[in-house]
Design a protein around this motif. Structure first.
Motif, PDB file in Angstrom:
ATOM      1  N   THR A  19      55.271  44.207  44.514  1.00  0.00           N
ATOM      2  CA  THR A  19      55.906  43.833  45.777  1.00  0.00           C
ATOM      3  C   THR A  19      55.898  42.318  45.947  1.00  0.00           C
ATOM      4  O   THR A  19      55.084  41.613  45.328  1.00  0.00           O
ATOM      5  CB  THR A  19      55.163  44.464  46.950  1.00  0.00           C
ATOM      6  OG1 THR A  19      53.825  43.927  46.999  1.00  0.00           O
ATOM      7  CG2 THR A  19      55.093  45.978  46.811  1.00  0.00           C
ATOM      8  N   PRO A  20      56.758  41.780  46.787  1.00  0.00           N
ATOM      9  CA  PRO A  20      56.755  40.334  47.034  1.00  0.00           C
ATOM     10  C   PRO A  20      55.394  39.822  47.512  1.00  0.00           C
ATOM     11  O   PRO A  20      54.979  38.715  47.147  1.00  0.00           O
ATOM     12  CB  PRO A  20      57.831  40.169  48.111  1.00  0.00           C
ATOM     13  CG  PRO A  20      58.764  41.301  47.893  1.00  0.00           C
ATOM     14  CD  PRO A  20      57.898  42.459  47.468  1.00  0.00           C
ATOM     15  N   ARG A  21      54.707  40.609  48.316  1.00  0.00           N
ATOM     16  CA  ARG A  21      53.404  40.171  48.824  1.00  0.00           C
ATOM     17  C   ARG A  21      52.377  40.062  47.698  1.00  0.00           C
ATOM     18  O   ARG A  21      51.587  39.116  47.649  1.00  0.00           O
ATOM     19  CB  ARG A  21      52.920  41.147  49.891  1.00  0.00           C
ATOM     20  CG  ARG A  21      51.717  40.652  50.667  1.00  0.00           C
ATOM     21  CD  ARG A  21      51.551  41.364  51.976  1.00  0.00           C
ATOM     22  NE  ARG A  21      50.293  41.003  52.600  1.00  0.00           N
ATOM     23  CZ  ARG A  21      49.306  41.854  52.819  1.00  0.00           C
ATOM     24  NH1 ARG A  21      49.426  43.131  52.489  1.00  0.00           N
ATOM     25  NH2 ARG A  21      48.173  41.451  53.393  1.00  0.00           N
ATOM     26  N   VAL A  22      52.373  41.022  46.799  1.00  0.00           N
ATOM     27  CA  VAL A  22      51.471  40.956  45.645  1.00  0.00           C
ATOM     28  C   VAL A  22      51.858  39.785  44.748  1.00  0.00           C
ATOM     29  O   VAL A  22      50.999  39.035  44.275  1.00  0.00           O
ATOM     30  CB  VAL A  22      51.492  42.279  44.856  1.00  0.00           C
ATOM     31  CG1 VAL A  22      50.763  42.129  43.525  1.00  0.00           C
ATOM     32  CG2 VAL A  22      50.868  43.400  45.677  1.00  0.00           C
ATOM     33  N   THR A  65      42.120  45.312  39.242  1.00  0.00           N
ATOM     34  CA  THR A  65      42.659  44.050  39.737  1.00  0.00           C
ATOM     35  C   THR A  65      41.530  43.278  40.406  1.00  0.00           C
ATOM     36  O   THR A  65      40.736  43.863  41.143  1.00  0.00           O
ATOM     37  CB  THR A  65      43.789  44.312  40.753  1.00  0.00           C
ATOM     38  OG1 THR A  65      44.876  44.951  40.079  1.00  0.00           O
ATOM     39  CG2 THR A  65      44.269  43.028  41.397  1.00  0.00           C
ATOM     40  N   SER A  66      41.449  41.981  40.140  1.00  0.00           N
ATOM     41  CA  SER A  66      40.342  41.174  40.652  1.00  0.00           C
ATOM     42  C   SER A  66      40.771  40.212  41.752  1.00  0.00           C
ATOM     43  O   SER A  66      41.907  39.732  41.775  1.00  0.00           O
ATOM     44  CB  SER A  66      39.690  40.376  39.516  1.00  0.00           C
ATOM     45  OG  SER A  66      38.961  41.229  38.670  1.00  0.00           O
ATOM     46  N   VAL A  67      39.809  39.935  42.631  1.00  0.00           N
ATOM     47  CA  VAL A  67      39.992  39.007  43.742  1.00  0.00           C
ATOM     48  C   VAL A  67      39.231  37.723  43.428  1.00  0.00           C
ATOM     49  O   VAL A  67      38.066  37.763  43.030  1.00  0.00           O
ATOM     50  CB  VAL A  67      39.477  39.614  45.055  1.00  0.00           C
ATOM     51  CG1 VAL A  67      39.651  38.634  46.212  1.00  0.00           C
ATOM     52  CG2 VAL A  67      40.179  40.938  45.355  1.00  0.00           C
ATOM     53  N   LEU A 107      44.946  44.597  49.927  1.00  0.00           N
ATOM     54  CA  LEU A 107      46.147  44.348  49.141  1.00  0.00           C
ATOM     55  C   LEU A 107      45.934  44.742  47.680  1.00  0.00           C
ATOM     56  O   LEU A 107      46.834  45.319  47.048  1.00  0.00           O
ATOM     57  CB  LEU A 107      46.545  42.869  49.238  1.00  0.00           C
ATOM     58  CG  LEU A 107      47.842  42.479  48.504  1.00  0.00           C
ATOM     59  CD1 LEU A 107      49.034  43.251  49.055  1.00  0.00           C
ATOM     60  CD2 LEU A 107      48.075  40.971  48.608  1.00  0.00           C
ATOM     61  N   ALA A 108      44.750  44.454  47.148  1.00  0.00           N
ATOM     62  CA  ALA A 108      44.439  44.854  45.770  1.00  0.00           C
ATOM     63  C   ALA A 108      44.482  46.370  45.632  1.00  0.00           C
ATOM     64  O   ALA A 108      45.011  46.902  44.641  1.00  0.00           O
ATOM     65  CB  ALA A 108      43.073  44.316  45.361  1.00  0.00           C
ATOM     66  N   CYS A 109      43.949  47.083  46.608  1.00  0.00           N
ATOM     67  CA  CYS A 109      43.990  48.550  46.575  1.00  0.00           C
ATOM     68  C   CYS A 109      45.429  49.054  46.639  1.00  0.00           C
ATOM     69  O   CYS A 109      45.798  50.011  45.932  1.00  0.00           O
ATOM     70  CB  CYS A 109      43.184  49.130  47.731  1.00  0.00           C
ATOM     71  SG  CYS A 109      41.391  48.947  47.576  1.00  0.00           S
ATOM     72  N   SER A 165      40.005  50.420  40.054  1.00  0.00           N
ATOM     73  CA  SER A 165      38.913  49.510  40.387  1.00  0.00           C
ATOM     74  C   SER A 165      39.397  48.155  40.889  1.00  0.00           C
ATOM     75  O   SER A 165      40.280  47.536  40.292  1.00  0.00           O
ATOM     76  CB  SER A 165      38.013  49.297  39.163  1.00  0.00           C
ATOM     77  OG  SER A 165      37.411  50.506  38.775  1.00  0.00           O
ATOM     78  N   VAL A 166      38.776  47.717  41.961  1.00  0.00           N
ATOM     79  CA  VAL A 166      38.942  46.350  42.456  1.00  0.00           C
ATOM     80  C   VAL A 166      37.752  45.545  41.964  1.00  0.00           C
ATOM     81  O   VAL A 166      36.591  45.985  42.084  1.00  0.00           O
ATOM     82  CB  VAL A 166      38.995  46.308  43.995  1.00  0.00           C
ATOM     83  CG1 VAL A 166      39.089  44.861  44.485  1.00  0.00           C
ATOM     84  CG2 VAL A 166      40.174  47.125  44.504  1.00  0.00           C
ATOM     85  N   GLY A 167      38.029  44.389  41.392  1.00  0.00           N
ATOM     86  CA  GLY A 167      36.956  43.523  40.901  1.00  0.00           C
ATOM     87  C   GLY A 167      36.917  42.208  41.664  1.00  0.00           C
ATOM     88  O   GLY A 167      37.732  41.952  42.555  1.00  0.00           O
ATOM     89  N   PHE A 168      35.982  41.363  41.283  1.00  0.00           N
ATOM     90  CA  PHE A 168      35.847  40.065  41.946  1.00  0.00           C
ATOM     91  C   PHE A 168      35.167  39.086  41.006  1.00  0.00           C
ATOM     92  O   PHE A 168      34.445  39.461  40.085  1.00  0.00           O
ATOM     93  CB  PHE A 168      35.061  40.183  43.252  1.00  0.00           C
ATOM     94  CG  PHE A 168      33.654  40.704  43.073  1.00  0.00           C
ATOM     95  CD1 PHE A 168      32.575  39.841  42.941  1.00  0.00           C
ATOM     96  CD2 PHE A 168      33.408  42.075  43.030  1.00  0.00           C
ATOM     97  CE1 PHE A 168      31.281  40.321  42.771  1.00  0.00           C
ATOM     98  CE2 PHE A 168      32.118  42.573  42.872  1.00  0.00           C
ATOM     99  CZ  PHE A 168      31.045  41.689  42.740  1.00  0.00           C
TER     100      PHE A 168
END
Length: 612
Positions: free
Chosen positions: A53-56, A318-320, A345-347, A395-398
């Motif tokens: 998406t544009p936001r991502v 995807t990582s933050v 947003l990552a989710c 999974s969301v990472g950081f």
């Protein structure tokens, strides 16, 4: 997409380590690796133009989110899997050019185990694991023993029963050792994925207390200790020894002797790592034990059924960039708000990728869904794979908790209790968001402590361009991995373990804690055992011990070597070091950020020691 002339120059005409060596397990100079790099750039451009998406897309451009393995997004592949080895060896399996018969002894079982790994590697883009290596292979050690007994009964019927059994056990162990030796050699030599990378393999073992399971574990550890053809340290498989009170941990436990052997092997070869089954979040209420993959990935809890490992894996992650959020937030209150927003947003992005993956057809990944993933055998070739993917995790990472805390508080979580409390609250916030998404969708959303290799330097470079050099934040070429203390932190071993342990419980998608020792441990297995016991006491889920493994390739001297070999003066030195979670035999393949991080690491003992 990157301008064609620029891409050509970076990959072909003027290649640098940073441009061709995102992964130190890849020979970036190999022709197929270069071709893969060019294709990767095109595939990433397709993803950004067509699939997000544009936001991502804006969050990617703003250096806040990073989609791992984005070049594989368009193919619909998944990340990693935990393979049901026992079932495949017992029942046989189908390959593209014919069927494979069930294994009849440990030699054929081990040979097939390597073939299974290679066959599955091109079906996905990440690592793969055998979660119950000893238990899955024990029946084939037993088959080998039965064969040897039959043979000796025919050859020496006059021997006593005890003598024949003793001879058969000895022969069975020798055969099992040779099979393990062959497996280790195979996993370090069979190339796939672009022609320059061996499959990223992990094996979990240690808790099978049967005669044949124990024999397998002992032979595997002894073969690892012996090393490759000229005594080199094996890079693969990543080996993970399961630590459990009543089974492996304490004197009197049935496999305590194998645990002691494992500590000896770790002291010489850096593997095995250690998985702690008694950590509260790892205690299993089912027949399956928790297992880990590679750098740290953990797939266990399951919203679609009982906690389990076999036939499941991670779909994508995807990582933050916590540092970027801190730099733009500036205050703790604003940081919590921004972190909540971008974790959501990552989710959302992971859910979009899941829906894309779920629409692929089983025939696109024949081995993966016919043999590996749970319930895959129920799919017809043209069926969507969505019913099977529901077993996987998203999974969301950081990355960069330490540097983010310096921005927000002036201290990292290794030198300030306040910073540590804020750090835990930040990661708890992320966990709350991913749990909420799991509740709402019924999917296995999880939080992972990102193993940042290429990403570590990418995030930093973009943030320096935006914010300049900031002491303790952007003044290095890398950000600290996930929740780890800075590699320069002046803390003792016990302090590092204690301070990182609470984050293991929060990161249910994967975690690891390392400690660095100030010398080789080949002659000190007791030190390894003592460190493992520290990890047990503090509630670590998965841990590892780093120490230098240097070897002169001229005279084969093995000891800590500064520049030249002290025995022969040779300068051709093999230096085995761990990068994010796996071993690399040459640091020439490390990217610039990771080489800088390795140089900055301090040793952890009773006091922290800065390296020379």
């Amino acid at each position: 997409m990157m301008e064609v002339n620029t891409l050509y120059r970076q990959v072909i005409e003027e290649p640098t380590t940073n441009h061709i060596q995102e992964n130190a397990n890849i020979d970036g100079k190999a022709p197929l690796a270069k071709l893969n790099r060019i294709a990767s750039t095109a595939a990433r451009a397709m993803m950004e133009d067509l699939l997000v998406t544009p936001r991502v897309k804006q969050a990617l451009a703003d250096n806040i989110l990073y989609i791992h393995d984005a070049d594989y997004y368009v193919t619909g592949t998944t990340t990693c899997s935990q393979i049901p080895l026992g079932r495949l060896l017992t029942n046989g399996f189908q390959m593209s050019h014919g069927s494979i018969r069930p294994a009849q002894d440990i030699r054929s079982a081990m040979a097939l185990a390597a073939i299974i790994m290679q066959a599955n590697q091109n079906m996905q883009h990440g690592g793969q694991a055998f979660p119950n290596f000893d238990t899955d292979l024990a029946p084939f050690v037993e088959k080998t023993y039965a064969r040897q007994m039959k043979k000796i009964n025919q050859i020496a019927p006059s021997w006593s029963k005890a003598r024949r059994a003793r001879y058969a056990r000895q022969e069975t162990y020798e055969i099992t050792y040779q099979a393990c030796e062959a497996f280790i050699h195979n996993t370090n030599s069979m190339h796939s994925r672009g022609g320059g990378q061996v499959p990223f393999i992990s094996i979990n073992y240690g808790t099978d207390t049967s005669v044949y399971g124990r024999m397998l574990t002992k032979a595997l550890l002894e073969a690892t200790l012996a090393g490759l053809g000229k005594g080199e340290t094996p890079i693969f498989p990543i080996q993970i020894f399961k630590v459990k009170a009543g089974v492996t941990l304490n004197p009197g436990d049935p496999n305590y002797d194998l645990f002691q052997l494992a500590t000896k092997v770790t002291g010489k070869r850096l593997f095995p790592n250690f998985a702690f089954l008694d950590a509260p979040f790892n205690v299993s209420k089912t027949a399956e034990e928790v297992a880990y993959m590679g750098c740290r990935t953990r797939v266990f809890e399951h919203r679609q059924g009982e906690a389990s490992v076999t036939g499941r894996g991670n779909l994508s992650f995807t990582s933050v960039n916590l540092v970027r959020l801190a730099l733009t937030s500036q205050t703790v209150d604003h940081m919590f708000t921004a972190l909540t927003e971008y974790t959501k947003l990552a989710c959302e992005q992971l859910l979009e990728r899941y829906q894309y993956q779920a629409n692929r057809r089983a025939e696109e990944f024949p081995f993966l869904y016919q043999h590996v993933w749970r319930d895959g055998e129920t799919l017809q070739p043209t069926d969507r794979v969505e019913p099977v993917l529901r077993h996987g995790t998203l999974s969301v990472g950081f990355i960069g908790l330490a540097e983010a805390l310096v921005v927000l508080t002036g201290h990292d979580h290794g030198d300030s209790a306040i910073a540590h409390n804020i750090g835990r609250a930040l990661i708890q916030t992320m966990r709350n968001v991913v749990d909420q998404f799991g509740d709402e969708t019924g999917l296995n959303f999880s939080l992972i402590a990102t193993p940042a290799e290429g990403l570590s330097g990418k995030f930093t470079a973009h943030d320096v361009a935006k914010f300049g050099l900031i002491a303790g934040v952007t003044d290095k070429t890398y950000y600290t991995n996930s929740f780890h203390l800075p590699v320069t932190a002046a803390v003792t071993m016990r302090q590092k373990i204690r301070l990182e342990a609470p984050f293991h419980a929060l990161c249910n998608g994967g975690h690891i804690t390392y400690v660095e020792t100030d010398g080789a441990l080949a002659e000190n297995p007791q030190a390894v055992e003592d460190i493992v016991r520290m990890m047990v006491a503090e509630g670590i889920g998965y841990g590892s011990i780093n120490h230098p493994i240097d070897r002169c390739l001229t005279c084969r001297t093995e000891q800590t070597i500064e520049q030249t070999c002290p025995v022969c003066g040779g300068e051709d030195i093999e230096r085995i070091r761990r990068i994010t979670g796996y071993l690399v035999g040459t640091m020439a393949r490390w990217n610039e950020a990771k080489r800088a991080e390795e140089q900055d690491r301090v040793y952890h003992g009773t006091t922290a020691i800065h390296r020379r």
